[in-house]
Design a protein around this motif. Sequence first.
Motif, PDB file in Angstrom:
ATOM      1  N   LEU A 200     -14.756   6.873 -30.471  1.00  0.00           N
ATOM      2  CA  LEU A 200     -14.630   6.986 -29.014  1.00  0.00           C
ATOM      3  C   LEU A 200     -13.358   7.733 -28.633  1.00  0.00           C
ATOM      4  CD1 LEU A 200     -15.677   6.192 -26.182  1.00  0.00           C
ATOM      5  CD2 LEU A 200     -14.372   4.069 -26.400  1.00  0.00           C
ATOM      6  N   LEU A 201     -12.262   7.451 -29.326  1.00  0.00           N
ATOM      7  CA  LEU A 201     -11.007   8.120 -29.014  1.00  0.00           C
ATOM      8  C   LEU A 201     -10.963   9.557 -29.513  1.00  0.00           C
ATOM      9  CD1 LEU A 201      -8.434   5.275 -29.735  1.00  0.00           C
ATOM     10  CD2 LEU A 201      -9.022   6.225 -27.512  1.00  0.00           C
ATOM     11  N   SER A 202     -11.926   9.948 -30.346  1.00  0.00           N
ATOM     12  CA  SER A 202     -11.960  11.328 -30.844  1.00  0.00           C
ATOM     13  C   SER A 202     -12.511  12.297 -29.817  1.00  0.00           C
ATOM     14  CB  SER A 202     -12.809  11.400 -32.117  1.00  0.00           C
ATOM     15  OG  SER A 202     -12.255  10.582 -33.126  1.00  0.00           O
ATOM     16  N   ARG A 203     -13.004  11.841 -28.687  1.00  0.00           N
ATOM     17  CA  ARG A 203     -13.527  12.737 -27.657  1.00  0.00           C
ATOM     18  C   ARG A 203     -12.381  13.469 -26.967  1.00  0.00           C
ATOM     19  NH1 ARG A 203     -17.970   8.708 -24.757  1.00  0.00           N
ATOM     20  NH2 ARG A 203     -19.234   8.321 -26.639  1.00  0.00           N
ATOM     21  N   SER A 204     -12.739  14.583 -26.344  1.00  0.00           N
ATOM     22  CA  SER A 204     -11.712  15.391 -25.684  1.00  0.00           C
ATOM     23  C   SER A 204     -11.260  14.788 -24.363  1.00  0.00           C
ATOM     24  CB  SER A 204     -12.246  16.813 -25.444  1.00  0.00           C
ATOM     25  OG  SER A 204     -13.430  16.757 -24.654  1.00  0.00           O
ATOM     26  N   VAL A 205     -12.198  14.181 -23.614  1.00  0.00           N
ATOM     27  CA  VAL A 205     -11.886  13.606 -22.299  1.00  0.00           C
ATOM     28  C   VAL A 205     -12.252  12.133 -22.333  1.00  0.00           C
ATOM     29  CG1 VAL A 205     -12.315  13.698 -19.831  1.00  0.00           C
ATOM     30  CG2 VAL A 205     -12.316  15.808 -21.164  1.00  0.00           C
ATOM     31  N   ILE A 206     -11.293  11.299 -21.971  1.00  0.00           N
ATOM     32  CA  ILE A 206     -11.512   9.852 -21.936  1.00  0.00           C
ATOM     33  C   ILE A 206     -10.986   9.341 -20.603  1.00  0.00           C
ATOM     34  CG2 ILE A 206     -10.969   7.634 -23.017  1.00  0.00           C
ATOM     35  CD1 ILE A 206     -10.576   9.137 -25.629  1.00  0.00           C
ATOM     36  N   LEU A 207     -11.836   8.607 -19.886  1.00  0.00           N
ATOM     37  CA  LEU A 207     -11.455   8.005 -18.607  1.00  0.00           C
ATOM     38  C   LEU A 207     -11.097   6.551 -18.829  1.00  0.00           C
ATOM     39  CD1 LEU A 207     -14.196   9.550 -16.282  1.00  0.00           C
ATOM     40  CD2 LEU A 207     -11.864  10.332 -16.624  1.00  0.00           C
ATOM     41  N   VAL A 208      -9.986   6.139 -18.236  1.00  0.00           N
ATOM     42  CA  VAL A 208      -9.478   4.777 -18.389  1.00  0.00           C
ATOM     43  C   VAL A 208      -9.392   4.149 -17.000  1.00  0.00           C
ATOM     44  CG1 VAL A 208      -7.610   3.340 -19.288  1.00  0.00           C
ATOM     45  CG2 VAL A 208      -8.151   5.496 -20.389  1.00  0.00           C
ATOM     46  N   SER A 209      -9.823   2.920 -16.888  1.00  0.00           N
ATOM     47  CA  SER A 209      -9.771   2.192 -15.614  1.00  0.00           C
ATOM     48  C   SER A 209      -8.358   1.674 -15.390  1.00  0.00           C
ATOM     49  CB  SER A 209     -10.765   1.034 -15.641  1.00  0.00           C
ATOM     50  OG  SER A 209     -10.674   0.287 -14.443  1.00  0.00           O
TER      51      SER A 209
END
Length: 258
Positions: free
Chosen positions: A236-245
């Motif tokens: 999951l953390l290997s993605r380029s864009v990660i949205l965090v609440s």
Amino acid sequence: MWNSHESVYKIIKPSEAYHAFTPPQSAKELRDRKVDEITLRLKQTMRLKAAATFGRPLGSFRPSARNFLRKHSKEPQILYGAVQLRCTKHEKRKPDLPKERPTYGKVKMMDYIKTNAEQMIHSSPNRSKCPKKPKRYALRRGFATVPTYLASRMRTLTNQNNKDNLEQQAADCGHKGTRKLDEKERITLMNNLKLKWADMNARYQRMSVVLDIESKKRRKERYEENLSQLERDIALLSRSVILVSDSVPAKVQKALTQ
């Protein structure tokens, strides 16, 4: 007393000094001299080896009656009437003269016009200086095709534009209360998860193969579940864009309060 620089002795030329001529040594003399030097050196070495431990034998220091300094023995010996030997080692010898008597008045009967015509008939033309026909550029290989470096550059620009569009869409997304995860924070979290996975995998590998106790079975299942969960988190953390609440989810907050 009056001193004059003029003298009768200045008119008389001084006698020329006589330099003795020493002829060059021949190959045999040089070889004999070298053999004598080697023999003398060997004799001295053997004499020293014989007296290496207990000294020289008695009577060896007694002077010899034959080895004494003779008259005119150290003066150079002058050889009168000696012929100078000429060194011909580096001279290039010329070939011998022909012994046969040359013939004069010999005429060669040859038809030069016929010979020249035969040579021209059987010879091939020299086309090296002829003007070459220019090649058409449209018939060359790779005409009207995009060069390789331009195609590679276009692919790089397309990938970069797609990545920028995805990031812009993620930044302009309508999800309220979310933010984009910083790149440094994402890399730090991913590295920590990888270290945790390596530690847990080492513990899992150190377990015994025989599972004869119920606690060993439960421990193995717990290790496998944790390892699979860590692998999912790393993916999951290997993605380029990660949205965090920004706010804590309700399930997590409820688990923390309990």
